[in-house]
Design an enzyme around this catalytic site. Structure first.
Site, mmCIF file in Angstrom:
data_model
loop_
_atom_site.group_PDB
_atom_site.id
_atom_site.type_symbol
_atom_site.label_atom_id
_atom_site.label_comp_id
_atom_site.label_asym_id
_atom_site.label_seq_id
_atom_site.Cartn_x
_atom_site.Cartn_y
_atom_site.Cartn_z
ATOM 1 N N HIS A 121 -32.274 -27.141 -66.776
ATOM 2 C CA HIS A 121 -33.158 -26.108 -67.271
ATOM 3 C C HIS A 121 -34.565 -26.835 -67.228
ATOM 4 O O HIS A 121 -35.441 -26.425 -67.566
ATOM 5 C CB HIS A 121 -32.873 -25.571 -68.828
ATOM 6 C CG HIS A 121 -31.982 -24.874 -69.019
ATOM 7 N ND1 HIS A 121 -31.439 -23.739 -68.022
ATOM 8 C CD2 HIS A 121 -30.696 -24.703 -69.827
ATOM 9 C CE1 HIS A 121 -30.436 -23.187 -68.639
ATOM 10 N NE2 HIS A 121 -29.977 -23.965 -69.642
ATOM 11 N N LYS B 144 -31.093 -18.696 -70.178
ATOM 12 C CA LYS B 144 -30.656 -17.530 -70.444
ATOM 13 C C LYS B 144 -31.348 -16.534 -69.294
ATOM 14 O O LYS B 144 -31.297 -15.374 -69.461
ATOM 15 C CB LYS B 144 -31.361 -16.981 -71.852
ATOM 16 C CG LYS B 144 -30.955 -17.618 -73.056
ATOM 17 C CD LYS B 144 -29.574 -18.416 -73.114
ATOM 18 C CE LYS B 144 -28.402 -17.671 -73.331
ATOM 19 N NZ LYS B 144 -27.392 -18.462 -73.145
ATOM 20 N N SER C 42 -32.310 -12.613 -74.699
ATOM 21 C CA SER C 42 -31.197 -13.270 -74.488
ATOM 22 C C SER C 42 -31.371 -14.706 -75.258
ATOM 23 O O SER C 42 -30.341 -15.018 -75.892
ATOM 24 C CB SER C 42 -30.818 -13.318 -72.845
ATOM 25 O OG SER C 42 -29.787 -14.161 -72.855
HETATM 26 S S1 PPS Z 1 -27.507 -20.615 -70.392
HETATM 27 O O1 PPS Z 1 -27.021 -20.825 -71.825
HETATM 28 O O2 PPS Z 1 -29.204 -20.871 -70.355
HETATM 29 O O3 PPS Z 1 -27.053 -21.497 -69.295
HETATM 30 O O4 PPS Z 1 -27.338 -18.978 -70.199
HETATM 31 P P1 PPS Z 1 -27.447 -18.273 -68.780
HETATM 32 O O5 PPS Z 1 -26.255 -18.286 -68.184
HETATM 33 O O6 PPS Z 1 -28.719 -18.563 -68.176
HETATM 34 O O7 PPS Z 1 -27.841 -16.613 -69.487
HETATM 35 C C1 PPS Z 1 -26.946 -16.184 -70.202
HETATM 36 C C2 PPS Z 1 -27.427 -14.507 -69.943
HETATM 37 O O8 PPS Z 1 -26.816 -14.253 -68.562
HETATM 38 C C3 PPS Z 1 -25.710 -13.233 -68.632
HETATM 39 N N1 PPS Z 1 -24.854 -12.994 -67.633
HETATM 40 C C4 PPS Z 1 -24.656 -12.145 -66.775
HETATM 41 N N2 PPS Z 1 -25.254 -11.061 -66.732
HETATM 42 C C5 PPS Z 1 -24.776 -10.340 -65.497
HETATM 43 N N3 PPS Z 1 -23.924 -10.841 -64.989
HETATM 44 C C6 PPS Z 1 -22.941 -11.778 -65.000
HETATM 45 N N4 PPS Z 1 -21.840 -11.982 -64.331
HETATM 46 C C7 PPS Z 1 -23.442 -12.692 -66.147
HETATM 47 N N5 PPS Z 1 -22.992 -13.840 -66.577
HETATM 48 C C8 PPS Z 1 -23.860 -14.192 -67.473
HETATM 49 C C9 PPS Z 1 -25.200 -13.157 -70.095
HETATM 50 O O9 PPS Z 1 -24.553 -12.000 -70.577
HETATM 51 C C10 PPS Z 1 -26.768 -13.594 -70.966
HETATM 52 O O10 PPS Z 1 -27.611 -12.530 -71.194
HETATM 53 P P2 PPS Z 1 -27.650 -11.448 -72.193
HETATM 54 O O11 PPS Z 1 -28.797 -10.467 -71.758
HETATM 55 O O12 PPS Z 1 -27.928 -12.296 -73.397
HETATM 56 O O13 PPS Z 1 -26.403 -10.725 -72.216
#
Ligand code: PPS
Length: 305
Positions: free
Chosen positions: A114, A52, A145
């Site tokens: 991860h 996340k 998150s």
């Molecule tokens: S995972 O399941 O671990 O692979 O998830 P991960 O991709 O690491 O994290 C998901 C969070 O990243 C946010 N996210 C983004 N934020 C900003 N810009 C872009 N383009 C973007 N893409 C993914 C996503 O909304 C999750 O964060 P939160 O705070 O829950 O919204």
């Protein structure tokens, strides 16, 4: 922190102190040993993170940098099919280990993981084979998150209240272990090996995505035109990724793995949402822990913009 913990740990503490994700996969310990022995390729590209932290965002950015900003292909081919998930925990969904061994030689292996640095293949750890991009996010937003991800993901244990989840986060009692150890180890390694490891911060991506794209391209040895940088930055904006089926994991909501009534994979994508979750006392306690744990760190993270 504060509230008692009512969820039994389902993660294995390893002899080297790092937590291995067990989830529901009884054969995982065998897989772990296999991962350590994986043969790496010099052109492997690994996107690593604590869950996340913005992994999907970086995966998409990195893939486009390496593929001439081909947003048409990126939209037409699911990100899961463009990346190998190293240590994909739910074996029923396939696993990255098999894909890694069968991936065609002539194609770059894009790998998402991860795993803590100490659980990566020996050839990455000891010989710096391949390029590693690590993305970190401030721990308060990262925890929020992860909490919502547990709420919606039916494959994960119930998170309980936010306070209960925060307690587990601070104790490192979650799959992939302690955020502190995870982030700091990758940070240290990236300082020692700048040509093979590049460290990105979620908050910097938010602040100036194009600048981070250019740094990533330099690290990956790719020449991008200004137009390509613009195209990539536009494609990876939160709004565009949210509406893009190849990255927004809407398929998981459709097939019932995620409960869309609970939360969304592309949830808010903001810096500072922790302020809507932490109570004043949880925040004070966390700040104290953060201050003590990171007092010798050279890494500085932003908690707001
Ligand atoms: S995972 O399941 O671990 O692979 O998830 P991960 O991709 O690491 O994290 C998901 C969070 O990243 C946010 N996210 C983004 N934020 C900003 N810009 C872009 N383009 C973007 N893409 C993914 C996503 O909304 C999750 O964060 P939160 O705070 O829950 O919204």
């Amino acid at each position: 922190m504060g509230e008692s913990q009512n969820i039994a740990p389902r993660y294995e503490a390893m002899s080297n102190g790092f937590t291995w994700p067990l989830i529901d996969d009884e054969k995982t310990p065998d897989l772990r040993n296999e991962i350590l022995k994986i043969r790496m390729r010099p052109d492997d590209v690994i996107v690593a993170s604590y869950p996340k932290a913005g992994t999907t965002w970086l995966q998409e950015t990195v893939w486009l940098i390496c593929n001439d900003a081909d947003t048409v292909l990126a939209k037409n081919k699911m990100q899961e099919d463009r990346y190998i998930w190293l240590a994909k925990p739910a074996r029923a969904m396939g696993n990255g280990f098999v894909e890694l061994t069968t991936w065609p030689r002539e194609q770059t292996r894009f790998i998402k993981t991860h795993l803590s640095f100490q659980l990566l293949p020996h050839e990455v750890q000891n010989e710096a084979v391949g390029k590693v991009i690590y993305v970190a996010r401030n721990p308060k937003d990262n925890c929020v998150s992860f909490y919502h991800f547990h709420r919606m993901n039916k494959a994960l244990p119930e998170p309980g209240s936010f306070g209960e989840f925060l307690a587990r986060f601070t104790q490192g009692n979650l799959m992939f272990g302690s955020w502190f150890e995870h982030v700091n180890k990758y940070w240290q390694m990236s300082q020692e090996r700048p040509s093979s490891m590049h460290f990105v911060m979620y908050e910097n991506m938010k602040r100036n995505c194009k600048e981070e794209i250019i740094k990533l391209a330099n690290f990956l040895g790719k020449d991008l035109s200004d137009t390509q940088v613009d195209i990539i930055a536009n494609h990876v904006s939160f709004e565009n990724m949210k509406g893009n089926k190849s990255v927004n994991r809407s398929r998981n909501a459709e097939n019932g793995v995620f409960d869309a009534n609970m939360s969304k994979f592309m949830r808010k994508g903001q810096v500072g949402d922790w302020k809507n979750h932490f109570t004043v006392s949880q925040n004070e306690e966390f700040d104290e822990l953060y201050r003590k744990t990171t007092k010798d760190w050279t890494l500085e993270l932003d908690f707001e913009m």
